[in-house]
Motif scaffolding. Sequence first.
Motif, PDB file in Angstrom:
ATOM      1  N   ALA A 113      18.355 135.565 -26.855  1.00  0.00           N
ATOM      2  CA  ALA A 113      19.120 135.024 -27.983  1.00  0.00           C
ATOM      3  C   ALA A 113      20.069 133.922 -27.533  1.00  0.00           C
ATOM      4  CB  ALA A 113      19.885 136.141 -28.688  1.00  0.00           C
ATOM      5  N   GLU A 114      20.675 134.093 -26.355  1.00  0.00           N
ATOM      6  CA  GLU A 114      21.579 133.049 -25.826  1.00  0.00           C
ATOM      7  C   GLU A 114      20.816 131.756 -25.562  1.00  0.00           C
ATOM      8  OE1 GLU A 114      24.081 134.250 -22.544  1.00  0.00           O
ATOM      9  OE2 GLU A 114      24.350 136.242 -23.443  1.00  0.00           O
ATOM     10  N   TYR A 115      19.648 131.868 -24.945  1.00  0.00           N
ATOM     11  CA  TYR A 115      18.840 130.668 -24.681  1.00  0.00           C
ATOM     12  C   TYR A 115      18.381 130.020 -25.988  1.00  0.00           C
ATOM     13  CZ  TYR A 115      18.523 131.285 -19.617  1.00  0.00           C
ATOM     14  OH  TYR A 115      18.801 131.371 -18.274  1.00  0.00           O
ATOM     15  N   PHE A 116      17.936 130.834 -26.939  1.00  0.00           N
ATOM     16  CA  PHE A 116      17.477 130.277 -28.216  1.00  0.00           C
ATOM     17  C   PHE A 116      18.636 129.614 -28.968  1.00  0.00           C
ATOM     18  CE2 PHE A 116      13.917 133.647 -28.217  1.00  0.00           C
ATOM     19  CZ  PHE A 116      13.056 132.784 -27.566  1.00  0.00           C
ATOM     20  N   ASN A 117      19.838 130.218 -28.853  1.00  0.00           N
ATOM     21  CA  ASN A 117      21.013 129.611 -29.485  1.00  0.00           C
ATOM     22  C   ASN A 117      21.322 128.255 -28.856  1.00  0.00           C
ATOM     23  OD1 ASN A 117      23.282 129.649 -31.312  1.00  0.00           O
ATOM     24  ND2 ASN A 117      24.549 129.938 -29.493  1.00  0.00           N
ATOM     25  N   ALA A 118      21.227 128.192 -27.529  1.00  0.00           N
ATOM     26  CA  ALA A 118      21.472 126.916 -26.833  1.00  0.00           C
ATOM     27  C   ALA A 118      20.425 125.875 -27.235  1.00  0.00           C
ATOM     28  CB  ALA A 118      21.468 127.127 -25.320  1.00  0.00           C
ATOM     29  N   ALA A 119      19.172 126.298 -27.358  1.00  0.00           N
ATOM     30  CA  ALA A 119      18.106 125.377 -27.766  1.00  0.00           C
ATOM     31  C   ALA A 119      18.341 124.888 -29.191  1.00  0.00           C
ATOM     32  CB  ALA A 119      16.738 126.056 -27.661  1.00  0.00           C
ATOM     33  N   PHE A 120      18.740 125.809 -30.078  1.00  0.00           N
ATOM     34  CA  PHE A 120      18.994 125.421 -31.470  1.00  0.00           C
ATOM     35  C   PHE A 120      20.201 124.498 -31.575  1.00  0.00           C
ATOM     36  CE2 PHE A 120      21.050 126.131 -35.613  1.00  0.00           C
ATOM     37  CZ  PHE A 120      20.053 125.619 -36.428  1.00  0.00           C
ATOM     38  N   THR A 121      21.231 124.762 -30.778  1.00  0.00           N
ATOM     39  CA  THR A 121      22.420 123.915 -30.793  1.00  0.00           C
ATOM     40  C   THR A 121      22.069 122.493 -30.374  1.00  0.00           C
ATOM     41  OG1 THR A 121      23.826 125.812 -30.321  1.00  0.00           O
ATOM     42  CG2 THR A 121      24.748 123.639 -29.832  1.00  0.00           C
ATOM     43  N   GLU A 122      21.210 122.395 -29.356  1.00  0.00           N
ATOM     44  CA  GLU A 122      20.809 121.076 -28.861  1.00  0.00           C
ATOM     45  C   GLU A 122      19.806 120.395 -29.787  1.00  0.00           C
ATOM     46  OE1 GLU A 122      18.444 119.334 -25.023  1.00  0.00           O
ATOM     47  OE2 GLU A 122      19.907 120.919 -24.679  1.00  0.00           O
ATOM     48  N   LYS A 123      18.913 121.176 -30.351  1.00  0.00           N
ATOM     49  CA  LYS A 123      17.840 120.626 -31.188  1.00  0.00           C
ATOM     50  C   LYS A 123      17.692 121.511 -32.432  1.00  0.00           C
ATOM     51  CE  LYS A 123      13.461 118.446 -30.214  1.00  0.00           C
ATOM     52  NZ  LYS A 123      12.398 118.343 -29.215  1.00  0.00           N
ATOM     53  N   PRO A 124      18.534 121.265 -33.436  1.00  0.00           N
ATOM     54  CA  PRO A 124      18.523 122.135 -34.618  1.00  0.00           C
ATOM     55  C   PRO A 124      17.336 121.870 -35.546  1.00  0.00           C
ATOM     56  CG  PRO A 124      20.210 120.450 -34.845  1.00  0.00           C
ATOM     57  CD  PRO A 124      19.589 120.272 -33.493  1.00  0.00           C
ATOM     58  N   ASN A 125      16.222 122.545 -35.248  1.00  0.00           N
ATOM     59  CA  ASN A 125      15.052 122.428 -36.114  1.00  0.00           C
ATOM     60  C   ASN A 125      14.616 123.822 -36.555  1.00  0.00           C
ATOM     61  OD1 ASN A 125      13.463 123.518 -34.002  1.00  0.00           O
ATOM     62  ND2 ASN A 125      13.001 121.494 -33.212  1.00  0.00           N
ATOM     63  N   ASN A 126      13.666 123.876 -37.467  1.00  0.00           N
ATOM     64  CA  ASN A 126      13.265 125.163 -38.050  1.00  0.00           C
ATOM     65  C   ASN A 126      12.701 126.135 -37.027  1.00  0.00           C
ATOM     66  OD1 ASN A 126      14.120 124.471 -40.580  1.00  0.00           O
ATOM     67  ND2 ASN A 126      12.132 123.745 -41.271  1.00  0.00           N
ATOM     68  N   ILE A 127      11.873 125.655 -36.115  1.00  0.00           N
ATOM     69  CA  ILE A 127      11.254 126.580 -35.152  1.00  0.00           C
ATOM     70  C   ILE A 127      12.309 127.194 -34.235  1.00  0.00           C
ATOM     71  CG2 ILE A 127      10.585 124.836 -33.430  1.00  0.00           C
ATOM     72  CD1 ILE A 127       8.457 127.846 -34.454  1.00  0.00           C
ATOM     73  N   ASN A 128      13.293 126.385 -33.807  1.00  0.00           N
ATOM     74  CA  ASN A 128      14.364 126.939 -32.969  1.00  0.00           C
ATOM     75  C   ASN A 128      15.223 127.916 -33.761  1.00  0.00           C
ATOM     76  OD1 ASN A 128      13.591 125.656 -30.624  1.00  0.00           O
ATOM     77  ND2 ASN A 128      14.911 123.891 -30.947  1.00  0.00           N
ATOM     78  N   LEU A 129      15.450 127.626 -35.038  1.00  0.00           N
ATOM     79  CA  LEU A 129      16.213 128.532 -35.888  1.00  0.00           C
ATOM     80  C   LEU A 129      15.468 129.865 -36.053  1.00  0.00           C
ATOM     81  CD1 LEU A 129      18.613 129.120 -37.729  1.00  0.00           C
ATOM     82  CD2 LEU A 129      17.325 128.051 -39.596  1.00  0.00           C
TER      83      LEU A 129
END
Length: 195
Positions: A158-174
């Motif tokens: 979840a921490e990694y996915f949150n970091a990915a979403f923060t950097e690249k806020p798109n639907n798949i990362n969300l």
Amino acid sequence: ALEPRLKLALVHLLEGSPEEVPELLEPVREAYPQNITLLSLLADSARQTSRENEALMLYRELVRLAPANAEFRYRLARSYRAAGDAREYQAKLLETLNLRPNLPTVRLEYAQTLFASGEDTQVKQQLALLSEQGIANAEMKTLQGQLEQRSGNIDAAAEYFNAAFTEKPNNINLLRLSAAIWQTGDTARAITLLE
């Protein structure tokens, strides 16, 4: 004359008319069977117009003619991917890295193929090499999250996915982030993220 045809073919590729390239170059191809520029333009045209088998054949020929050219080998790898041949795609990515180890995009793609085939230890090695190069992007964080998720480390995922979403806020990362949060048991937060 070859040179004006090559220049015009390049213009067609750059301006989004790849279907025009064969008409320009096929008539002279027989006279210049080993001209790398001609073959490269034809291969790129074939790839851009979804003529995958032709692109594959042309990129194979380019790799044969210029075996030390990492770009041709990478394009061959991508052609194998488009053709659905995961084994050859992975092999050609590795060959590309053997020629030019400092290509982060290729290394990340290679790590993703390793992940898909369940080779987590090798994925971690590739991610470590990327980190040594100073690379830390959303795609890397996503892959790290997927590794943690597969290992059962849902909080870390979840921490990694949150970091990915923060950097690249798109639907798949969300969606990845929400799914990981759901797995941690925080269903209310997971649903709130998707609202």
